[in-house]
Design a protein around this motif. Structure first.
Motif, PDB file in Angstrom:
ATOM      1  N   THR A   1      -5.241  -9.153  -0.296  1.00  0.00           N
ATOM      2  CA  THR A   1      -4.158  -8.396  -0.927  1.00  0.00           C
ATOM      3  C   THR A   1      -3.222  -7.839   0.153  1.00  0.00           C
ATOM      4  O   THR A   1      -3.674  -7.311   1.166  1.00  0.00           O
ATOM      5  N   GLN A   2      -1.923  -7.993  -0.065  1.00  0.00           N
ATOM      6  CA  GLN A   2      -0.948  -7.412   0.881  1.00  0.00           C
ATOM      7  C   GLN A   2      -0.980  -5.895   0.734  1.00  0.00           C
ATOM      8  O   GLN A   2      -1.165  -5.388  -0.379  1.00  0.00           O
ATOM      9  N   LEU A   3      -0.734  -5.186   1.829  1.00  0.00           N
ATOM     10  CA  LEU A   3      -0.734  -3.722   1.750  1.00  0.00           C
ATOM     11  C   LEU A   3       0.263  -3.240   0.688  1.00  0.00           C
ATOM     12  O   LEU A   3      -0.013  -2.289  -0.053  1.00  0.00           O
ATOM     13  N   ALA A   4       1.405  -3.919   0.565  1.00  0.00           N
ATOM     14  CA  ALA A   4       2.423  -3.513  -0.409  1.00  0.00           C
ATOM     15  C   ALA A   4       1.882  -3.540  -1.839  1.00  0.00           C
ATOM     16  O   ALA A   4       2.395  -2.843  -2.716  1.00  0.00           O
ATOM     17  N   ASP A   5       0.835  -4.343  -2.067  1.00  0.00           N
ATOM     18  CA  ASP A   5       0.278  -4.465  -3.426  1.00  0.00           C
ATOM     19  C   ASP A   5      -0.959  -3.604  -3.638  1.00  0.00           C
ATOM     20  O   ASP A   5      -1.609  -3.702  -4.696  1.00  0.00           O
ATOM     21  N   VAL A   6      -1.334  -2.804  -2.648  1.00  0.00           N
ATOM     22  CA  VAL A   6      -2.522  -1.948  -2.804  1.00  0.00           C
ATOM     23  C   VAL A   6      -2.139  -0.720  -3.629  1.00  0.00           C
ATOM     24  O   VAL A   6      -1.164  -0.033  -3.319  1.00  0.00           O
ATOM     25  N   ASP A   7      -2.913  -0.470  -4.683  1.00  0.00           N
ATOM     26  CA  ASP A   7      -2.683   0.714  -5.528  1.00  0.00           C
ATOM     27  C   ASP A   7      -3.584   1.840  -5.057  1.00  0.00           C
ATOM     28  O   ASP A   7      -4.615   1.600  -4.452  1.00  0.00           O
ATOM     29  N   GLY A   8      -3.220   3.052  -5.416  1.00  0.00           N
ATOM     30  CA  GLY A   8      -4.113   4.182  -5.154  1.00  0.00           C
ATOM     31  C   GLY A   8      -3.885   4.778  -3.780  1.00  0.00           C
ATOM     32  O   GLY A   8      -3.102   4.266  -2.969  1.00  0.00           O
ATOM     33  N   ILE A   9      -4.599   5.894  -3.537  1.00  0.00           N
ATOM     34  CA  ILE A   9      -4.494   6.573  -2.249  1.00  0.00           C
ATOM     35  C   ILE A   9      -5.889   6.757  -1.668  1.00  0.00           C
ATOM     36  O   ILE A   9      -6.888   6.741  -2.398  1.00  0.00           O
ATOM     37  N   PHE A  10      -5.940   6.923  -0.357  1.00  0.00           N
ATOM     38  CA  PHE A  10      -7.220   6.925   0.362  1.00  0.00           C
ATOM     39  C   PHE A  10      -7.305   8.137   1.285  1.00  0.00           C
ATOM     40  O   PHE A  10      -6.309   8.548   1.881  1.00  0.00           O
ATOM     41  N   ASP A  11      -8.533   8.670   1.429  1.00  0.00           N
ATOM     42  CA  ASP A  11      -8.732   9.818   2.330  1.00  0.00           C
ATOM     43  C   ASP A  11      -8.527   9.410   3.789  1.00  0.00           C
ATOM     44  O   ASP A  11      -8.063  10.199   4.599  1.00  0.00           O
ATOM     45  N   VAL A  12      -8.931   8.184   4.105  1.00  0.00           N
ATOM     46  CA  VAL A  12      -8.783   7.681   5.476  1.00  0.00           C
ATOM     47  C   VAL A  12      -8.206   6.274   5.416  1.00  0.00           C
ATOM     48  O   VAL A  12      -8.681   5.444   4.637  1.00  0.00           O
ATOM     49  N   VAL A  13      -7.171   6.041   6.216  1.00  0.00           N
ATOM     50  CA  VAL A  13      -6.605   4.691   6.343  1.00  0.00           C
ATOM     51  C   VAL A  13      -6.701   4.317   7.812  1.00  0.00           C
ATOM     52  O   VAL A  13      -6.303   5.104   8.678  1.00  0.00           O
ATOM     53  N   VAL A  14      -7.275   3.149   8.102  1.00  0.00           N
ATOM     54  CA  VAL A  14      -7.360   2.697   9.492  1.00  0.00           C
ATOM     55  C   VAL A  14      -6.642   1.357   9.589  1.00  0.00           C
ATOM     56  O   VAL A  14      -6.798   0.495   8.729  1.00  0.00           O
TER      57      VAL A  14
ATOM     58  N   ILE B   1       4.767  -1.064  12.363  1.00  0.00           N
ATOM     59  CA  ILE B   1       6.109  -0.579  11.997  1.00  0.00           C
ATOM     60  C   ILE B   1       6.534  -1.206  10.664  1.00  0.00           C
ATOM     61  O   ILE B   1       7.028  -0.512   9.763  1.00  0.00           O
ATOM     62  N   GLU B   2       6.296  -2.494  10.530  1.00  0.00           N
ATOM     63  CA  GLU B   2       6.675  -3.183   9.289  1.00  0.00           C
ATOM     64  C   GLU B   2       5.931  -2.599   8.080  1.00  0.00           C
ATOM     65  O   GLU B   2       6.468  -2.521   6.978  1.00  0.00           O
ATOM     66  N   LEU B   3       4.696  -2.149   8.313  1.00  0.00           N
ATOM     67  CA  LEU B   3       3.864  -1.646   7.206  1.00  0.00           C
ATOM     68  C   LEU B   3       3.997  -0.137   7.016  1.00  0.00           C
ATOM     69  O   LEU B   3       3.346   0.434   6.133  1.00  0.00           O
ATOM     70  N   SER B   4       4.817   0.527   7.853  1.00  0.00           N
ATOM     71  CA  SER B   4       4.772   1.991   7.918  1.00  0.00           C
ATOM     72  C   SER B   4       5.009   2.676   6.559  1.00  0.00           C
ATOM     73  O   SER B   4       4.289   3.626   6.216  1.00  0.00           O
ATOM     74  N   ASN B   5       5.982   2.191   5.773  1.00  0.00           N
ATOM     75  CA  ASN B   5       6.240   2.854   4.479  1.00  0.00           C
ATOM     76  C   ASN B   5       5.030   2.779   3.565  1.00  0.00           C
ATOM     77  O   ASN B   5       4.681   3.748   2.880  1.00  0.00           O
ATOM     78  N   ASP B   6       4.365   1.637   3.575  1.00  0.00           N
ATOM     79  CA  ASP B   6       3.181   1.495   2.719  1.00  0.00           C
ATOM     80  C   ASP B   6       1.989   2.269   3.279  1.00  0.00           C
ATOM     81  O   ASP B   6       1.170   2.778   2.512  1.00  0.00           O
ATOM     82  N   LEU B   7       1.894   2.382   4.598  1.00  0.00           N
ATOM     83  CA  LEU B   7       0.804   3.187   5.176  1.00  0.00           C
ATOM     84  C   LEU B   7       0.975   4.645   4.726  1.00  0.00           C
ATOM     85  O   LEU B   7       0.005   5.316   4.358  1.00  0.00           O
ATOM     86  N   LEU B   8       2.220   5.122   4.710  1.00  0.00           N
ATOM     87  CA  LEU B   8       2.486   6.496   4.245  1.00  0.00           C
ATOM     88  C   LEU B   8       2.156   6.628   2.758  1.00  0.00           C
ATOM     89  O   LEU B   8       1.574   7.619   2.315  1.00  0.00           O
ATOM     90  N   ARG B   9       2.524   5.608   1.999  1.00  0.00           N
ATOM     91  CA  ARG B   9       2.332   5.653   0.538  1.00  0.00           C
ATOM     92  C   ARG B   9       0.864   5.729   0.138  1.00  0.00           C
ATOM     93  O   ARG B   9       0.504   6.419  -0.805  1.00  0.00           O
ATOM     94  N   VAL B  10      -0.010   5.003   0.877  1.00  0.00           N
ATOM     95  CA  VAL B  10      -1.419   4.929   0.450  1.00  0.00           C
ATOM     96  C   VAL B  10      -2.286   6.041   1.036  1.00  0.00           C
ATOM     97  O   VAL B  10      -3.482   6.110   0.745  1.00  0.00           O
ATOM     98  N   LEU B  11      -1.671   6.922   1.845  1.00  0.00           N
ATOM     99  CA  LEU B  11      -2.450   7.998   2.464  1.00  0.00           C
ATOM    100  C   LEU B  11      -2.477   9.225   1.544  1.00  0.00           C
ATOM    101  O   LEU B  11      -1.439   9.711   1.116  1.00  0.00           O
TER     102      LEU B  11
END
Ligand SMILES: C[S@@+](CC[C@H](N)C(=O)[O-])C[C@H]1O[C@@H](n2cnc3c(N)ncnc32)[C@H](O)[C@@H]1O
Length: 272
Positions: free
Chosen positions: A196-209, A218-228
């Motif tokens: 699954t692409q990060l852009a398609d991951v639903d939900g939020i997580f206590d820890v993202v690595v 950098i390309e994933l940064s908006n989605d990294l912020l979204r899922v945290l």
């Protein structure tokens, strides 16, 4: 079996090797040809279509070579357990789990069969990410491992107490390899792995690595912020100690709360 062969100039050997590590190779052999030209020989498995896709923007000329499988397996003879702490070791599945380095402590031993993926636990960024994971983990945390490779960090997260880990990777080889490793480490019921692409991951997580190279972070940064989760921690690695401010800039408003450094690499823990 297909070998991946990359032609490089001498000044680029380290950079090209690091780029290969980052897209999932397990071992790189440097060959100097008659006349001085240099080739890096490695393998990313036999799915030539996925490998070609993964190498779309690779900065050096490369080709496939068909090789004798036994030659490509010789690195296994030299693979060894990697100690990350007195009570934490990652060992190749085919090397017996070592005894604890400190009698009286409970040893966390993680067995890994990397197959055609990255993540035998011996790369500085993996070691830094795992130690950072351990320091932020609280009982029952939910974790997202972006770029899971062999699943080594996802498995470590479970061993540190995670309730549930979602592991994703763009490399299809990661899925069966992570499943196998989760099983042999007794945590298969807590890890879900997919491409699954990060852009398609639903939900939020206590820890993202995310142990991936700077351009991908950098390309994933908006989605990294979204899922945290609001009080969650993001651990990033795959970045150079001397050059990573551009990655932190892409992750504003997160603030740096911890850093680790090893062999020129860094892992950084951030939170809101
Ligand atoms: C440096 S390896 C890290 C593997 C493992 N997590 C570890 O720490 O040993 C980076 C992994 O990220 C994957 N990757 C690269 N770009 C990605 C992306 N945009 N989304 C998900 N995975 C990605 C690669 O296929 C590779 O398996």
């Amino acid at each position: 079996m297909n070998a991946l062969v990359v032609s490089v100039g001498e000044p680029d050997i380290e950079l090209a090797s690091d780029a290969l590590w980052a897209i999932g190779v397990v071992a790189v052999e440097e060959r100097v040809l008659v006349g001085g030209a240099i080739e890096l020989w490695t393998s990313l498995g036999d799915d030539t279509e996925s490998v070609t896709e993964a190498l779309a923007d690779f900065g050096w000329p490369w080709r496939f070579e068909t090789i004798d499988e036994t030659v490509s397996e010789t690195w296994r003879l030299h693979a060894a357990p990697v100690w990350l702490a007195d009570d934490l070791v990652v060992h190749p599945q085919w090397v017996a789990a070592p005894a604890t380095a400190r009698p009286g402590t409970d040893l966390i031993a993680i067995a890994i069969e990397p197959g055609a993926t990255f993540g035998l636990g011996d790369h500085p960024t993996t070691m830094l990410s795992m130690l950072a994971l351990r320091s932020v983990m609280s009982a029952d945390a939910t974790v997202l491992d972006v770029g899971t490779g062999s699943g080594v960090l996802a498995i470590a997260a479970c061993r540190f107490g995670a309730r549930r880990v979602d592991a994703i990777d763009i490399s299809p080889a990661s899925v069966p390899t992570t499943r196998h490793n989760a099983e042999i480490n007794g945590v298969a019921d807590r890890i879900s792995v997919s491409t699954t692409q990060l852009a398609d991951v639903d939900g939020i997580f206590d820890v993202v690595v995310a142990n991936i190279l700077a351009p991908a972070l950098i390309e994933l940064s908006n989605d990294l912020l979204r899922v945290l989760a609001p009080r969650g921690r993001l651990i990033i690695s795959g970045i150079l100690a001397a050059n990573h401010q551009h990655v932190l800039d892409a992750l504003v408003p997160l603030l740096v709360v911890a850093r680790g450094e090893r062999d020129g690499w860094t892992a950084i823990t951030l939170q809101r």
